[in-house]
Design a protein around this motif. Sequence first.
Motif, PDB file in Angstrom:
ATOM      1  N   VAL A  23       0.680  -1.291   0.048  1.00 32.98           N
ATOM      2  CA  VAL A  23      -0.121  -0.093   0.043  1.00 32.98           C
ATOM      3  C   VAL A  23       0.883   1.092   0.028  1.00 32.98           C
ATOM      4  CG1 VAL A  23      -1.448   1.401   1.358  1.00 32.98           C
ATOM      5  CG2 VAL A  23      -1.926  -1.129   0.959  1.00 32.98           C
ATOM      6  N   ILE A  24       1.827   1.223   0.723  1.00 24.96           N
ATOM      7  CA  ILE A  24       2.648   2.322   0.830  1.00 24.96           C
ATOM      8  C   ILE A  24       3.365   2.736  -0.361  1.00 24.96           C
ATOM      9  CG2 ILE A  24       4.770   3.352   2.088  1.00 24.96           C
ATOM     10  CD1 ILE A  24       3.972   1.848   4.758  1.00 24.96           C
ATOM     11  N   LEU A  25       3.974   1.520  -0.883  1.00 27.06           N
ATOM     12  CA  LEU A  25       4.828   1.719  -2.269  1.00 27.06           C
ATOM     13  C   LEU A  25       3.528   1.953  -3.429  1.00 27.06           C
ATOM     14  CD1 LEU A  25       7.524  -0.832  -1.589  1.00 27.06           C
ATOM     15  CD2 LEU A  25       7.836   1.388  -1.608  1.00 27.06           C
ATOM     16  N   SER A  26       2.683   1.484  -3.388  1.00 32.22           N
ATOM     17  CA  SER A  26       1.621   1.809  -4.577  1.00 32.22           C
ATOM     18  C   SER A  26       1.120   3.184  -4.596  1.00 32.22           C
ATOM     19  CB  SER A  26       0.338   0.819  -4.137  1.00 32.22           C
ATOM     20  OG  SER A  26       0.627  -0.543  -4.585  1.00 32.22           O
ATOM     21  N   TYR A  27       1.223   3.695  -3.132  1.00 32.15           N
ATOM     22  CA  TYR A  27       0.806   5.265  -3.198  1.00 32.15           C
ATOM     23  C   TYR A  27       2.042   6.212  -3.583  1.00 32.15           C
ATOM     24  CZ  TYR A  27       0.297   9.871  -1.065  1.00 32.15           C
ATOM     25  OH  TYR A  27       0.325  11.222  -0.663  1.00 32.15           O
ATOM     26  N   LEU A  28       3.286   5.544  -3.282  1.00 28.07           N
ATOM     27  CA  LEU A  28       4.387   6.502  -3.792  1.00 28.07           C
ATOM     28  C   LEU A  28       4.909   6.501  -5.119  1.00 28.07           C
ATOM     29  CD1 LEU A  28       6.769   5.573  -0.851  1.00 28.07           C
ATOM     30  CD2 LEU A  28       5.803   7.760  -0.912  1.00 28.07           C
ATOM     31  N   LEU A  29       4.541   5.122  -5.690  1.00 28.94           N
ATOM     32  CA  LEU A  29       5.034   5.122  -7.059  1.00 28.94           C
ATOM     33  C   LEU A  29       3.891   5.145  -8.071  1.00 28.94           C
ATOM     34  CD1 LEU A  29       7.198   1.839  -6.549  1.00 28.94           C
ATOM     35  CD2 LEU A  29       8.191   4.052  -6.788  1.00 28.94           C
ATOM     36  N   LEU A  30       2.612   4.573  -7.488  1.00 23.97           N
ATOM     37  CA  LEU A  30       1.419   4.770  -8.687  1.00 23.97           C
ATOM     38  C   LEU A  30       0.513   5.824  -8.182  1.00 23.97           C
ATOM     39  CD1 LEU A  30       1.023   0.746  -8.884  1.00 23.97           C
ATOM     40  CD2 LEU A  30       2.397   2.102 -10.599  1.00 23.97           C
ATOM     41  N   SER A  31       0.734   6.517  -6.874  1.00 29.91           N
ATOM     42  CA  SER A  31      -0.350   7.411  -6.683  1.00 29.91           C
ATOM     43  C   SER A  31      -1.508   6.724  -6.266  1.00 29.91           C
ATOM     44  CB  SER A  31      -0.560   8.516  -7.580  1.00 29.91           C
ATOM     45  OG  SER A  31       0.824   9.350  -7.753  1.00 29.91           O
ATOM     46  N   GLU A  32      -1.860   5.558  -6.062  1.00 33.85           N
ATOM     47  CA  GLU A  32      -2.935   4.941  -5.729  1.00 33.85           C
ATOM     48  C   GLU A  32      -3.478   5.113  -4.035  1.00 33.85           C
ATOM     49  OE1 GLU A  32      -2.833   0.577  -6.101  1.00 33.85           O
ATOM     50  OE2 GLU A  32      -3.250   0.759  -8.406  1.00 33.85           O
ATOM     51  N   ARG A  33      -4.169   5.826  -3.807  1.00 32.03           N
ATOM     52  CA  ARG A  33      -4.690   6.577  -2.387  1.00 32.03           C
ATOM     53  C   ARG A  33      -5.642   5.493  -1.739  1.00 32.03           C
ATOM     54  NH1 ARG A  33      -2.814  11.736  -1.719  1.00 32.03           N
ATOM     55  NH2 ARG A  33      -2.158  12.806  -3.620  1.00 32.03           N
ATOM     56  N   SER A  34      -5.103   5.394  -0.633  1.00 32.79           N
ATOM     57  CA  SER A  34      -5.968   4.596   0.455  1.00 32.79           C
ATOM     58  C   SER A  34      -6.713   5.458   1.275  1.00 32.79           C
ATOM     59  CB  SER A  34      -5.060   3.631   1.222  1.00 32.79           C
ATOM     60  OG  SER A  34      -4.526   4.021   2.223  1.00 32.79           O
ATOM     61  N   GLY A  35      -7.625   5.099   2.018  1.00 32.11           N
ATOM     62  CA  GLY A  35      -8.315   5.833   2.699  1.00 32.11           C
ATOM     63  C   GLY A  35      -7.642   5.904   4.229  1.00 32.11           C
ATOM     64  N   ALA A  36      -6.639   5.378   4.315  1.00 31.39           N
ATOM     65  CA  ALA A  36      -5.747   5.553   5.395  1.00 31.39           C
ATOM     66  C   ALA A  36      -4.913   6.712   5.661  1.00 31.39           C
ATOM     67  CB  ALA A  36      -4.931   4.201   5.520  1.00 31.39           C
ATOM     68  N   GLY A  37      -5.217   7.493   6.713  1.00 30.19           N
ATOM     69  CA  GLY A  37      -4.311   8.568   7.150  1.00 30.19           C
ATOM     70  C   GLY A  37      -3.033   8.122   7.988  1.00 30.19           C
TER      71      GLY A  37
END
Length: 310
Positions: free
Chosen positions: A269-283
Amino acid sequence: MNDKSLLTKKIVVLPLTMLCCLLWGSAFPCIKLGCRYSAVSSDDTASQIFYAGLRFTLAGILALILGSLIERKLLVPKTSALKKAAKLSLFQTILQYTFFYIGLSRSTGMKSSVITASNVFLSILVAALVFRTEKLTVRKIFGCLIGFSGVLLINLGGIGGGFRFTGEGFVFLSALSYAFSAGLTKRYSKTEDTVLLSGWQFVIGGLFMTALGLILGGSITVINAKGILMLIYLGFVSAAAFSIWGVLLKHNPVSMISVFGFMNPVFGVILSYLLLSERSGAGVYKVVAALVLVASGIVTVNTASNKNKS
């Protein structure tokens, strides 16, 4: 790495499992990036299988080279070991990653991370009920539920959007295939070199998938530096992570090692956000809470494993 007592110590097991989980977690976004760089579309199944075949053939070669250098001898398998590697390859490479590549291309990295986390439950169930290498206890099940709740928490907001059998369904079948491969690895490692098994099963599975992809009409039409480097990295991920994981499974209960797999989707999840800008609902607070839950699950299962080693 042949000292059993050393490989059962938490001070050694923890950093090695975390390294494996970080590598595997990076595979979620990197597979998508690799396919993007090489122009392999999500609806081109044949090319996806061909791409995966190249990755795992490379992974096998890298694992065998590294293992040969460490042991100062060529890792050439005997007939018995080659047969075991072929059986292991069916579950660990051919079925697991054919389903995974196709499923991931039809789902998001976050949803795939959550579904893949089910391989922890499945590995423990298969080890206890199919291979009978250890006992299934309430404490282990409870620990898995705690860890899985952390996986769900960090993915809130990114797991909607329905269900497709050829998407999320295939990712689940991939997780089931992994569970059987973990059981086979535990069984075969009693008499065979784990790095040798890992390397040759990747070569066998990779060549099979490469040939299958070609037969089905798959190809890579765009070749560039980014695509080549990403393919090499993905090969390294498999070679390093599976070799280390296999050695750890050899010397520890399946449940004790497999539960660390809950960290895979956290990293994913963390790397998907950093590399693909896939956002989760987790702050930030949810990420911290998720890590606490995952860590609690790992501690719970490992406490159970220490009391019920088999």
